[in-house]
Write a protein that holds these residues in place. Structure first.
Motif, PDB file in Angstrom:
ATOM      1  N   GLN A   1       0.655  -1.074  -0.073  1.00  8.31           N
ATOM      2  CA  GLN A   1      -0.024   0.164  -0.065  1.00  8.31           C
ATOM      3  C   GLN A   1       1.002   1.431   0.042  1.00  8.31           C
ATOM      4  O   GLN A   1       0.538   2.169  -0.903  1.00  8.31           O
ATOM      5  CB  GLN A   1      -0.982  -0.139   1.161  1.00  8.31           C
ATOM      6  CG  GLN A   1      -1.793   1.075   1.293  1.00  8.31           C
ATOM      7  CD  GLN A   1      -2.760   1.265   0.063  1.00  8.31           C
ATOM      8  OE1 GLN A   1      -3.307   0.207  -0.280  1.00  8.31           O
ATOM      9  NE2 GLN A   1      -3.191   2.547  -0.532  1.00  8.31           N
TER      10      GLN A   1
ATOM     11  N   GLY B   1       2.519   1.659  -3.420  1.00 12.20           N
ATOM     12  CA  GLY B   1       1.418   2.036  -4.456  1.00 12.20           C
ATOM     13  C   GLY B   1       1.237   3.576  -4.071  1.00 12.20           C
ATOM     14  O   GLY B   1       1.219   4.558  -4.929  1.00 12.20           O
ATOM     15  N   ASP B   2       1.092   4.048  -2.911  1.00 21.39           N
ATOM     16  CA  ASP B   2       0.821   5.410  -2.384  1.00 21.39           C
ATOM     17  C   ASP B   2       1.916   6.300  -3.046  1.00 21.39           C
ATOM     18  O   ASP B   2       1.779   7.248  -3.463  1.00 21.39           O
ATOM     19  CB  ASP B   2       0.455   5.957  -1.121  1.00 21.39           C
ATOM     20  CG  ASP B   2      -0.710   5.163  -0.687  1.00 21.39           C
ATOM     21  OD1 ASP B   2      -1.387   4.846  -1.537  1.00 21.39           O
ATOM     22  OD2 ASP B   2      -0.671   4.954   0.424  1.00 21.39           O
ATOM     23  N   GLN B   3       3.374   5.914  -2.970  1.00 20.51           N
ATOM     24  CA  GLN B   3       4.446   6.339  -3.273  1.00 20.51           C
ATOM     25  C   GLN B   3       4.471   6.860  -4.952  1.00 20.51           C
ATOM     26  O   GLN B   3       4.809   7.656  -5.240  1.00 20.51           O
ATOM     27  CB  GLN B   3       5.800   5.914  -2.597  1.00 20.51           C
ATOM     28  CG  GLN B   3       5.833   5.994  -1.317  1.00 20.51           C
ATOM     29  CD  GLN B   3       7.072   5.115  -0.930  1.00 20.51           C
ATOM     30  OE1 GLN B   3       7.603   4.187  -1.612  1.00 20.51           O
ATOM     31  NE2 GLN B   3       7.637   5.585   0.424  1.00 20.51           N
ATOM     32  N   VAL B   4       4.067   5.645  -5.554  1.00 23.54           N
ATOM     33  CA  VAL B   4       4.002   5.449  -7.001  1.00 23.54           C
ATOM     34  C   VAL B   4       3.142   6.689  -7.422  1.00 23.54           C
ATOM     35  O   VAL B   4       3.319   7.530  -8.398  1.00 23.54           O
ATOM     36  CB  VAL B   4       3.931   4.300  -7.453  1.00 23.54           C
ATOM     37  CG1 VAL B   4       3.671   4.091  -9.065  1.00 23.54           C
ATOM     38  CG2 VAL B   4       5.205   3.227  -7.218  1.00 23.54           C
ATOM     39  N   LYS B   5       1.825   6.323  -6.915  1.00 23.11           N
ATOM     40  CA  LYS B   5       0.842   7.352  -7.132  1.00 23.11           C
ATOM     41  C   LYS B   5       1.089   8.959  -6.993  1.00 23.11           C
ATOM     42  O   LYS B   5       0.890   9.755  -7.777  1.00 23.11           O
ATOM     43  CB  LYS B   5      -0.357   7.045  -6.272  1.00 23.11           C
ATOM     44  CG  LYS B   5      -1.726   7.633  -6.950  1.00 23.11           C
ATOM     45  CD  LYS B   5      -2.741   7.080  -5.879  1.00 23.11           C
ATOM     46  CE  LYS B   5      -4.154   7.926  -6.077  1.00 23.11           C
ATOM     47  NZ  LYS B   5      -4.981   7.225  -5.309  1.00 23.11           N
ATOM     48  N   SER B   6       1.825   9.237  -5.995  1.00 16.08           N
ATOM     49  CA  SER B   6       2.492  10.484  -5.662  1.00 16.08           C
ATOM     50  C   SER B   6       3.368  11.153  -6.623  1.00 16.08           C
ATOM     51  O   SER B   6       3.327  12.023  -6.978  1.00 16.08           O
ATOM     52  CB  SER B   6       3.048  10.421  -3.881  1.00 16.08           C
ATOM     53  OG  SER B   6       3.524  11.636  -3.795  1.00 16.08           O
TER      54      SER B   6
ATOM     55  N   ALA C   1       3.797   9.910  -9.496  1.00 18.29           N
ATOM     56  CA  ALA C   1       3.173  10.046 -10.776  1.00 18.29           C
ATOM     57  C   ALA C   1       2.405  11.471 -10.861  1.00 18.29           C
ATOM     58  O   ALA C   1       2.113  12.087 -11.887  1.00 18.29           O
ATOM     59  CB  ALA C   1       2.173   8.960 -11.080  1.00 18.29           C
ATOM     60  N   GLN C   2       1.734  11.713  -9.691  1.00 16.95           N
ATOM     61  CA  GLN C   2       1.116  13.041  -9.585  1.00 16.95           C
ATOM     62  C   GLN C   2       1.782  14.017  -9.967  1.00 16.95           C
ATOM     63  O   GLN C   2       1.865  15.138 -10.434  1.00 16.95           O
ATOM     64  CB  GLN C   2       0.366  13.221  -8.377  1.00 16.95           C
ATOM     65  CG  GLN C   2      -0.421  14.358  -8.254  1.00 16.95           C
ATOM     66  CD  GLN C   2      -1.843  14.517  -9.374  1.00 16.95           C
ATOM     67  OE1 GLN C   2      -2.374  13.442  -9.555  1.00 16.95           O
ATOM     68  NE2 GLN C   2      -1.836  15.633  -9.852  1.00 16.95           N
TER      69      GLN C   2
ATOM     70  N   GLN D   1       3.069  14.509 -13.302  1.00 16.61           N
ATOM     71  CA  GLN D   1       2.056  15.056 -14.126  1.00 16.61           C
ATOM     72  C   GLN D   1       2.065  16.712 -13.842  1.00 16.61           C
ATOM     73  O   GLN D   1       1.862  17.368 -15.051  1.00 16.61           O
ATOM     74  CB  GLN D   1       0.683  14.458 -13.857  1.00 16.61           C
ATOM     75  CG  GLN D   1      -0.416  15.046 -14.752  1.00 16.61           C
ATOM     76  CD  GLN D   1      -1.807  14.291 -14.234  1.00 16.61           C
ATOM     77  OE1 GLN D   1      -1.972  13.497 -13.241  1.00 16.61           O
ATOM     78  NE2 GLN D   1      -2.930  14.506 -14.896  1.00 16.61           N
TER      79      GLN D   1
END
Length: 117
Positions: free
Chosen positions: A78, A81-86, A88-89, A92
């Motif tokens: 988790q 995943g949060d780090q990858v999402k962060s 990616a954000q 972006q």
């Protein structure tokens, strides 16, 4: 002959006493053996029960550690995943910032959304 009969009678009495004594000794030995066998059986049963309980406790502890490992692994996944999402954000946002800078430099867009020619 009387004396012979007396001697034979005494020998018969002694033989019966010896037989009775042997029977009593055999019964005592049988009782002692039975008691020892019962004690051994009870001890074996107690030992088996203790081993069963220990095995159950060990298995329970292993299941607990396994669950803790699953929870920890889930937490790591988790977090990753949060780090990858962060990330990616963030990427972006950086890309959008770069695009806006290029548009601004090229005079393609303005802050109010109207296009320049």
């Amino acid at each position: 002959m009387e004396k012979t009969n007396q001697t034979v009678g005494q020998l018969g009495d002694k033989a019966r006493e010896g037989k009775d004594k042997a029977y009593e000794t055999a019964e005592a030995a049988k009782e002692k053996t039975s008691s020892a066998a019962q004690s051994a059986k009870e001890k074996a049963s107690q030992t088996a029960e203790a081993a069963k309980e220990k095995t159950s406790e060990t298995a329970q502890a292993a299941r607990g550690k396994s669950e803790a490992g699953k929870v920890e692994t889930g937490g790591i996944i988790q977090k990753t995943g949060d780090q990858v999402k962060s990330m990616a954000q963030g990427a972006q946002n950086m890309a959008q910032g770069a695009l806006d800078a290029v548009k601004h430099t090229a005079g393609i867009g303005t802050e109010d959304g109207n296009a320049k020619k």
